[in-house]
Each structure stands twice: as C-alpha cells, then as structure tokens.
Design an enzyme around this catalytic site. Structure first.
Site, short mmCIF file in Angstrom:
data_model
loop_
_atom_site.label_atom_id
_atom_site.label_comp_id
_atom_site.label_asym_id
_atom_site.label_seq_id
_atom_site.Cartn_x
_atom_site.Cartn_y
_atom_site.Cartn_z
CE LYS A 1 144.32 27.13 38.77
NZ LYS A 1 143.28 26.52 37.92
CG ASP B 1 141.71 25.54 41.16
OD1 ASP B 1 141.43 25.28 39.98
OD2 ASP B 1 142.43 24.76 41.85
N1 GLU Z 1 139.87 26.84 38.28
C1 GLU Z 1 139.15 26.54 37.07
C2 GLU Z 1 140.08 25.86 36.09
O1 GLU Z 1 140.96 25.15 36.48
C3 GLU Z 1 138.39 27.74 36.52
C4 GLU Z 1 139.20 28.92 36.15
C5 GLU Z 1 138.38 30.15 35.74
O2 GLU Z 1 137.16 30.07 35.68
O3 GLU Z 1 139.01 31.18 35.48
O4 GLU Z 1 139.93 25.93 34.90
#
Ligand code: GLU
Length: 381
Positions: free
Chosen positions: A61, A101
């Site tokens: 992340k 996100d």
């Molecule tokens: N931000 C999204 C999550 O919390 C998607 C992450 C992604 O597609 O890599 O899963």
C-alpha cells in the site's frame, strides 16, 4: 510547486508488505490523515485480502499526506508527477503494482502513468491498475469494488434465504466504492435511503436518485449537500449526527476506517439490521465487529467483501500481459465468480474451525494460510 510558484512539501510512502504470491499489489491514498501507520495497516490487510482472491498478487500500500481538496488541476498533476518521480524506481509490472484508493482515481493514475512512461521510456501498462479504458485499463474496474461488495452480501444473505429485494440500505460515503455499491443494490431491488460524505449525510426515504448523485459527485466533483439542494424537498441533508441512526436492514460502510463505532453498531442492531458488508477498509471498529457477531448479524469483513476491486486489478494485469481487452460481460462474470469463491472459502474455513457463519475468522484464516504456505514454499522462513 503550487500555482503561486511556492514549493510545498509532502511525505510519501510505499509499504511493500509481502510478495510470496505475486508482485506487491495495493492502492495509493492521498489524504491529509495519511501517515506510516495508516499505510502499514492497509498493506497488512491488503496482503490477506489479495490472498483471498486466489489471484497471483502480493500485498502493499502507499500514499501521501497530500490533500487534493481545493487544489487546481495543474497542482494535482504536478503533485502526481513529483510523487512518481520518487516512487518510479521502486515499482514495475513484476515488482510492485500500485492502483488507486481514497483521493486517487483515474485522473491521478493518468498523471502518474504518464510520468512513469516519460522516466522509463517504456509503455509498461502492467505497472499500474485502475487505468483509463483508452490507455490500458479494464472494463468493470471502476465499478468492481462496489459491485463485488454487493455480490458478497448477496451470498451472505442467501445463506439465510434472504436477498436485497425491498430492503432498506444505508451506504456510507459517496466516492467510487459507495456509488457503485448503490448502483448494484438498486439493480437488485434494494432501496438506498442514506449516504454521506465528510460534511454530513442525506436521507431520502423514496430512494436516492443515483444518476443525479453520480452527476454531482463524478462530473461536478460536488458534495452530497449539493445533491440535496438540486433534489429539493424529498431529501434531508444533515450536517451533524450519524448516518447509522437511520433505520435499515442492510448497512454497507464504504467511506473510510473506523467510521462505524460500537455505539453505531448497537443502534443498527436495535433498528433490526440483518447484514453489514464492509466496502471500505476496516470501517467498523473492533467493538462494532464484536457487537455484530454477538448479535448474529451477517458481517462481511473488508478483506473479503471489498476484494472485488483488487481482484479486477488482477484481471487488468492479465489483460495487459496478453495485450488484450475483455468485454464488460466477460469481466463482470469473472468478478462475480471470484466474489462467490471468496465467500465460499471464508464460509468453509469458518465451518472447518468450528465457527460457522463467522466470516471474520474465516477470512483471516483462509487468507493467512495461503500466504503462509507460499512463504514456506519459497524458503523465506
Ligand atoms: N485500494 C483498493 C483496495 O483497497 C484497490 C487496490 C488495487 O486495486 O490494487 O483494495
């Protein structure tokens, strides 16, 4: 450099949590509350969420304390470029694949992808997901987190011979996850009676007009209060109080972490809630989760219920790797199968470990086991 030519300093992070199952994978969040602890907990959750999808993706992340609110288009572009100038050397289609996100959508990903391409001299589509359809994105990616969360809740409801038809539903938030959650709920006959943003919430007993809400949020980048003004007398805007006070049978918290407390959970239970699905990452506090489980409310934890977004990111990576582009129908069918698979894996694991119906335990154990087995096989420990 802002529009007044002043240098602004922000802090950026990328936490690469685990890559036993595939390249690090997870979104980027731009929000003033972002600090290392936020990104670490999100990366930790992401690792097990990604494992639960059954797809070849590790967990990570990233983000920054940059606040996009009130920034001009040019300021956003320059921030995205600066961020990628530093992040670029750490990522790659086989190394680490960021996405969006909170505060990061197609526009921001576009500026970041453009900067990466400029720096590396490579059109490396698979380095980011959530891209626009004209430059390597996947159909259904925009809708995927919301649609997936609704499929998950639908599966939970089915275990008690229930469905969305005619149910009153609260969806907190009014961002990408919330909007497509509402759309799918409405298509299944549910009635969205409330939603919210950081300035307040709206209640509309006859059901929120999704086309108007989309127009306000997506095209005008407005607030739910703007929707209330345009819609007139049928809707009430409340700048104070809790959206969870509105009586409903289904609640789908889809804004941000810790937005639904123990007190909110008690209110929902008192008002007869039967199912809660986390569209956001950890929106329910540990207290709230305990109260739902104690009261036998069907509870879908985020790492299972909201995995449709990242799962569709993995489908985007597949399309990029094969230089292909699938139809909406094909992609949505894959998403639906993946969500059913996640639901069944969580339910079966909960049964196996003597806690039938406990999706929290099922998701944690099933996700952990898949990561642990891969880590062991790779000889890391
Ligand atoms: N931000 C999204 C999550 O919390 C998607 C992450 C992604 O597609 O890599 O899963």
């Amino acid at each position: 450099v802002d529009d007044k030519n002043r240098v602004q300093i922000n802090r950026g992070f990328r936490v690469q949590f685990n890559s036993a199952l595939g390249p690090y994978k997870g979104g980027l969040r731009f929000h003033p509350s972002v600090m290392l602890g936020t990104i670490k907990f999100l990366g930790f959750e992401q690792t097990f969420k990604n494992a639960l999808t059954g797809m070849p993706i590790g967990g990570g992340k990233g983000g920054s304390d940059f606040d996009p609110k009130g920034r001009s288009e040019n300021e956003i572009m320059r921030f995205c470029q600066s961020f990628m100038t530093e992040l670029g050397r750490h990522i790659g289609e086989h190394t680490d694949v960021p996405a969006g996100d909170i505060g990061v959508g197609q526009r921001e990903l576009g500026y970041m992808f453009g900067q990466y391409k400029r720096m590396m001299n490579r059109y490396e589509s698979g380095v980011l997901t959530g891209k626009g359809l004209t430059w390597g994105g996947s159909r259904v990616r925009t809708e995927a987190t919301g649609y997936g969360a609704v499929y998950f809740v639908e599966c939970m409801l089915r275990t008690r011979n229930q469905n969305f038809d005619g149910k009153r539903v609260i969806v907190s938030g009014a961002g990408n996850v919330a909007i497509y959650t509402m759309q799918k709920v409405a298509s299944l006959g549910g009635r969205i009676i409330a939603c919210s943003d950081s300035e307040g919430y709206i209640v509309e007993e006859s059901g929120i007009d999704l086309e108007l809400l989309k127009e306000v949020k997506e095209r005008r980048r407005g607030r739910v209060s703007d929707y209330a003004k345009l819609r007139g007398a049928s809707v009430v805007f409340k700048p104070k109080g809790r959206v969870w006070d509105v009586p409903a049978e289904i609640a789908m918290p889809s804004a941000t972490q810790n937005e639904l407390t123990g007190q909110d959970a008690r209110t929902l239970v008192k008002n007869g809630v039967i199912a809660v699905g986390e569209g956001a990452n950890m929106p329910c506090t540990p207290d709230a989760v305990r109260i739902f489980l104690e009261n036998k409310v069907l509870f879908g934890p985020g790492k299972a219920a909201n995995a449709g977004g990242v799962a569709t990111s993995a489908l985007e990576m597949q399309q990029n790797a094969s230089r292909d582009s699938w139809s909406f129908e094909t992609t949505e069918k894959r998403l639906s199968e993946i969500m059913h698979g996640i639901h069944d894996r969580c339910a079966q694991t909960a049964d196996e470990y003597g806690a039938p119906g406990n999706y929290v335990l099922g998701a944690n154990i099933a996700g952990f086991m898949r990561v642990a087995e891969a880590v062991r096989a790779l000889g890391v420990i």
